[in-house]
Design a protein around this motif. Structure first.
Motif, PDB file in Angstrom:
ATOM      1  N   GLU A   1       0.848  -1.195   0.000  1.00  6.43           N
ATOM      2  CA  GLU A   1       0.000   0.000   0.000  1.00  6.43           C
ATOM      3  C   GLU A   1       0.886   1.248   0.000  1.00  6.43           C
ATOM      4  OE1 GLU A   1      -2.894   2.132   3.213  1.00  6.43           O
ATOM      5  OE2 GLU A   1      -3.344   0.030   2.752  1.00  6.43           O
ATOM      6  N   GLY A   2       0.539   2.211  -0.848  1.00  8.11           N
ATOM      7  CA  GLY A   2       1.290   3.463  -0.933  1.00  8.11           C
ATOM      8  C   GLY A   2       2.422   3.432  -1.951  1.00  8.11           C
ATOM      9  N   TYR A   3       2.714   2.285  -2.516  1.00  5.79           N
ATOM     10  CA  TYR A   3       3.774   2.157  -3.514  1.00  5.79           C
ATOM     11  C   TYR A   3       3.177   2.121  -4.916  1.00  5.79           C
ATOM     12  CZ  TYR A   3       7.419   1.345  -0.063  1.00  5.79           C
ATOM     13  OH  TYR A   3       8.310   1.493   0.961  1.00  5.79           O
ATOM     14  N   ALA A   4       4.049   2.287  -5.913  1.00  4.39           N
ATOM     15  CA  ALA A   4       3.610   2.301  -7.304  1.00  4.39           C
ATOM     16  C   ALA A   4       4.555   1.457  -8.148  1.00  4.39           C
ATOM     17  CB  ALA A   4       3.594   3.731  -7.835  1.00  4.39           C
ATOM     18  N   TYR A   5       4.072   1.045  -9.310  1.00  5.75           N
ATOM     19  CA  TYR A   5       4.925   0.406 -10.305  1.00  5.75           C
ATOM     20  C   TYR A   5       4.545   0.951 -11.666  1.00  5.75           C
ATOM     21  CZ  TYR A   5       1.191  -2.780 -11.846  1.00  5.75           C
ATOM     22  OH  TYR A   5       0.029  -3.305 -12.359  1.00  5.75           O
ATOM     23  N   ALA A   6       5.485   0.868 -12.604  1.00  2.00           N
ATOM     24  CA  ALA A   6       5.247   1.379 -13.958  1.00  2.00           C
ATOM     25  C   ALA A   6       5.428   0.250 -14.965  1.00  2.00           C
ATOM     26  CB  ALA A   6       6.224   2.507 -14.270  1.00  2.00           C
ATOM     27  N   LEU A   7       4.581   0.245 -15.965  1.00  2.00           N
ATOM     28  CA  LEU A   7       4.718  -0.660 -17.100  1.00  2.00           C
ATOM     29  C   LEU A   7       5.080   0.176 -18.320  1.00  2.00           C
ATOM     30  CD1 LEU A   7       1.601  -3.005 -16.763  1.00  2.00           C
ATOM     31  CD2 LEU A   7       3.966  -3.507 -16.149  1.00  2.00           C
ATOM     32  N   SER A   8       6.177  -0.181 -18.967  1.00  2.00           N
ATOM     33  CA  SER A   8       6.568   0.473 -20.210  1.00  2.00           C
ATOM     34  C   SER A   8       7.424  -0.508 -21.009  1.00  2.00           C
ATOM     35  CB  SER A   8       7.334   1.774 -19.943  1.00  2.00           C
ATOM     36  OG  SER A   8       8.568   1.507 -19.323  1.00  2.00           O
ATOM     37  N   GLY A   9       7.671  -0.212 -22.247  1.00  2.00           N
ATOM     38  CA  GLY A   9       8.484  -1.095 -23.088  1.00  2.00           C
ATOM     39  C   GLY A   9       7.900  -2.493 -23.145  1.00  2.00           C
ATOM     40  N   ASP A  10       8.778  -3.513 -23.110  1.00  2.00           N
ATOM     41  CA  ASP A  10       8.301  -4.896 -23.208  1.00  2.00           C
ATOM     42  C   ASP A  10       7.392  -5.294 -22.051  1.00  2.00           C
ATOM     43  OD1 ASP A  10       9.507  -5.375 -25.616  1.00  2.00           O
ATOM     44  OD2 ASP A  10      11.156  -6.569 -24.803  1.00  2.00           O
ATOM     45  N   ALA A  11       7.632  -4.754 -20.858  1.00  2.00           N
ATOM     46  CA  ALA A  11       6.762  -5.083 -19.717  1.00  2.00           C
ATOM     47  C   ALA A  11       5.332  -4.638 -19.995  1.00  2.00           C
ATOM     48  CB  ALA A  11       7.275  -4.424 -18.439  1.00  2.00           C
ATOM     49  N   ARG A  12       5.162  -3.576 -20.741  1.00  2.00           N
ATOM     50  CA  ARG A  12       3.839  -3.067 -21.082  1.00  2.00           C
ATOM     51  C   ARG A  12       3.283  -3.734 -22.348  1.00  2.00           C
ATOM     52  NH1 ARG A  12      -0.142  -1.666 -23.419  1.00  2.00           N
ATOM     53  NH2 ARG A  12      -1.109   0.336 -23.605  1.00  2.00           N
ATOM     54  N   ASN A  13       4.160  -3.965 -23.342  1.00  2.00           N
ATOM     55  CA  ASN A  13       3.705  -4.375 -24.666  1.00  2.00           C
ATOM     56  C   ASN A  13       3.772  -5.869 -24.944  1.00  2.00           C
ATOM     57  OD1 ASN A  13       3.364  -1.628 -25.278  1.00  2.00           O
ATOM     58  ND2 ASN A  13       5.483  -1.466 -25.948  1.00  2.00           N
ATOM     59  N   ALA A  14       4.710  -6.578 -24.311  1.00  2.00           N
ATOM     60  CA  ALA A  14       4.915  -8.001 -24.619  1.00  2.00           C
ATOM     61  C   ALA A  14       4.413  -8.928 -23.528  1.00  2.00           C
ATOM     62  CB  ALA A  14       6.401  -8.263 -24.876  1.00  2.00           C
ATOM     63  N   CYS A  15       4.117  -8.399 -22.357  1.00  2.00           N
ATOM     64  CA  CYS A  15       3.669  -9.216 -21.228  1.00  2.00           C
ATOM     65  C   CYS A  15       2.215  -8.918 -20.880  1.00  2.00           C
ATOM     66  CB  CYS A  15       4.509  -8.918 -19.979  1.00  2.00           C
ATOM     67  SG  CYS A  15       6.243  -9.318 -20.137  1.00  2.00           S
ATOM     68  N   VAL A  16       1.527  -9.945 -20.422  1.00  2.00           N
ATOM     69  CA  VAL A  16       0.233  -9.699 -19.783  1.00  2.00           C
ATOM     70  C   VAL A  16       0.528  -9.479 -18.302  1.00  2.00           C
ATOM     71  CG1 VAL A  16      -1.165 -10.975 -21.455  1.00  2.00           C
ATOM     72  CG2 VAL A  16      -0.204 -12.186 -19.474  1.00  2.00           C
ATOM     73  N   HIS A  17      -0.361  -8.795 -17.623  1.00  2.00           N
ATOM     74  CA  HIS A  17      -0.163  -8.533 -16.199  1.00  2.00           C
ATOM     75  C   HIS A  17      -1.474  -8.740 -15.463  1.00  2.00           C
ATOM     76  CE1 HIS A  17      -1.561  -4.705 -17.874  1.00  2.00           C
ATOM     77  NE2 HIS A  17      -2.053  -4.443 -16.679  1.00  2.00           N
ATOM     78  N   GLY A  18      -1.356  -9.054 -14.187  1.00  2.00           N
ATOM     79  CA  GLY A  18      -2.525  -9.264 -13.348  1.00  2.00           C
ATOM     80  C   GLY A  18      -2.191  -8.951 -11.902  1.00  2.00           C
ATOM     81  N   ILE A  19      -3.224  -8.914 -11.084  1.00  2.46           N
ATOM     82  CA  ILE A  19      -3.092  -8.561  -9.667  1.00  2.46           C
ATOM     83  C   ILE A  19      -3.686  -9.684  -8.827  1.00  2.46           C
ATOM     84  CG2 ILE A  19      -3.759  -6.908  -7.875  1.00  2.46           C
ATOM     85  CD1 ILE A  19      -1.924  -5.703 -10.000  1.00  2.46           C
ATOM     86  N   VAL A  20      -2.943 -10.101  -7.808  1.00  3.76           N
ATOM     87  CA  VAL A  20      -3.435 -11.096  -6.855  1.00  3.76           C
ATOM     88  C   VAL A  20      -3.437 -10.437  -5.482  1.00  3.76           C
ATOM     89  CG1 VAL A  20      -3.040 -13.348  -5.819  1.00  3.76           C
ATOM     90  CG2 VAL A  20      -2.443 -12.959  -8.218  1.00  3.76           C
ATOM     91  N   CYS A  21      -4.583 -10.466  -4.823  1.00  6.13           N
ATOM     92  CA  CYS A  21      -4.660  -9.883  -3.483  1.00  6.13           C
ATOM     93  C   CYS A  21      -5.602 -10.724  -2.625  1.00  6.13           C
ATOM     94  CB  CYS A  21      -5.123  -8.433  -3.537  1.00  6.13           C
ATOM     95  SG  CYS A  21      -6.718  -8.185  -4.313  1.00  6.13           S
ATOM     96  N   ASP A  22      -5.411 -10.628  -1.318  1.00  5.40           N
ATOM     97  CA  ASP A  22      -6.230 -11.396  -0.382  1.00  5.40           C
ATOM     98  C   ASP A  22      -7.544 -10.708  -0.064  1.00  5.40           C
ATOM     99  OD1 ASP A  22      -4.311 -13.375  -0.187  1.00  5.40           O
ATOM    100  OD2 ASP A  22      -3.282 -12.361   1.453  1.00  5.40           O
ATOM    101  N   ASP A  23      -7.587  -9.403  -0.259  1.00  7.07           N
ATOM    102  CA  ASP A  23      -8.733  -8.610   0.160  1.00  7.07           C
ATOM    103  C   ASP A  23      -9.360  -7.935  -1.060  1.00  7.07           C
ATOM    104  OD1 ASP A  23     -10.533  -6.802   1.230  1.00  7.07           O
ATOM    105  OD2 ASP A  23      -9.229  -6.223   2.870  1.00  7.07           O
ATOM    106  N   GLY A  24     -10.630  -8.158  -1.297  1.00  4.36           N
ATOM    107  CA  GLY A  24     -11.323  -7.541  -2.422  1.00  4.36           C
ATOM    108  C   GLY A  24     -11.549  -6.056  -2.252  1.00  4.36           C
ATOM    109  N   ASP A  25     -11.180  -5.514  -1.109  1.00  2.00           N
ATOM    110  CA  ASP A  25     -11.402  -4.095  -0.820  1.00  2.00           C
ATOM    111  C   ASP A  25     -10.197  -3.252  -1.237  1.00  2.00           C
ATOM    112  OD1 ASP A  25     -12.961  -1.995   0.095  1.00  2.00           O
ATOM    113  OD2 ASP A  25     -12.094  -2.077   2.107  1.00  2.00           O
ATOM    114  N   ARG A  26      -9.437  -3.714  -2.198  1.00  4.34           N
ATOM    115  CA  ARG A  26      -8.248  -3.015  -2.679  1.00  4.34           C
ATOM    116  C   ARG A  26      -8.645  -1.892  -3.632  1.00  4.34           C
ATOM    117  NH1 ARG A  26      -5.633  -3.430  -7.350  1.00  4.34           N
ATOM    118  NH2 ARG A  26      -3.492  -2.754  -7.352  1.00  4.34           N
ATOM    119  N   GLU A  27      -7.913  -0.782  -3.565  1.00  2.00           N
ATOM    120  CA  GLU A  27      -8.135   0.324  -4.493  1.00  2.00           C
ATOM    121  C   GLU A  27      -6.803   0.737  -5.088  1.00  2.00           C
ATOM    122  OE1 GLU A  27     -10.231   3.565  -2.669  1.00  2.00           O
ATOM    123  OE2 GLU A  27     -11.802   2.254  -1.906  1.00  2.00           O
TER     124      GLU A  27
END
Length: 121
Positions: A51-77
């Motif tokens: 919580e409070g941190y950020a990440y950036a997707l650009s280049g191959d991480a943005r264009n060549a990879c799929v991404h997803g989020i796994v969390c324990d709590d559905g109350d994530r924003e």
């Protein structure tokens, strides 16, 4: 939880660089590159996003990879910040050429066939 997906640049997933801030609750971010027909091997990465941190997707991480989020709590924003716009030519060269080729392609040569395919975080 957000299943692995690609942000389609000419649709809801616009942005040459996409930054996601974990506003409420942390999560694990998963990046997956399934390889290609030229012999590139599949690869995957996972990292924690507190919580409070950020990440950036650009280049191959943005264009060549799929991404997803796994969390324990559905109350994530989270908050997405999207920088830059792909021209149609850049979207074709950087994203659609990889994802929109072959019999099992996720889209046509101009990207997803409709906006419902353009999932974004």
């Amino acid at each position: 939880h957000l299943p692995c997906h690609l942000d389609w640049p000419q649709h809801d997933g616009f942005g040459v660089v996409v930054v996601t801030v974990a506003v409420k609750r942390g999560a694990s971010v998963v990046l997956r590159d399934d390889g290609d027909s030229l012999g590139a091997k599949p690869r995957a990465w996972r990292f924690d996003l507190p919580e409070g941190y950020a990440y950036a997707l650009s280049g191959d991480a943005r264009n060549a990879c799929v991404h997803g989020i796994v969390c324990d709590d559905g109350d994530r924003e989270s908050l997405n910040l999207r920088f830059g716009l792909h021209t149609p030519e850049r979207a074709r060269a950087e994203v659609y050429a990889r994802w929109c080729d072959g019999p099992d392609a996720a889209c046509g040569p101009e990207g997803p066939r409709d906006d419902s395919d353009g999932e974004s975080e």
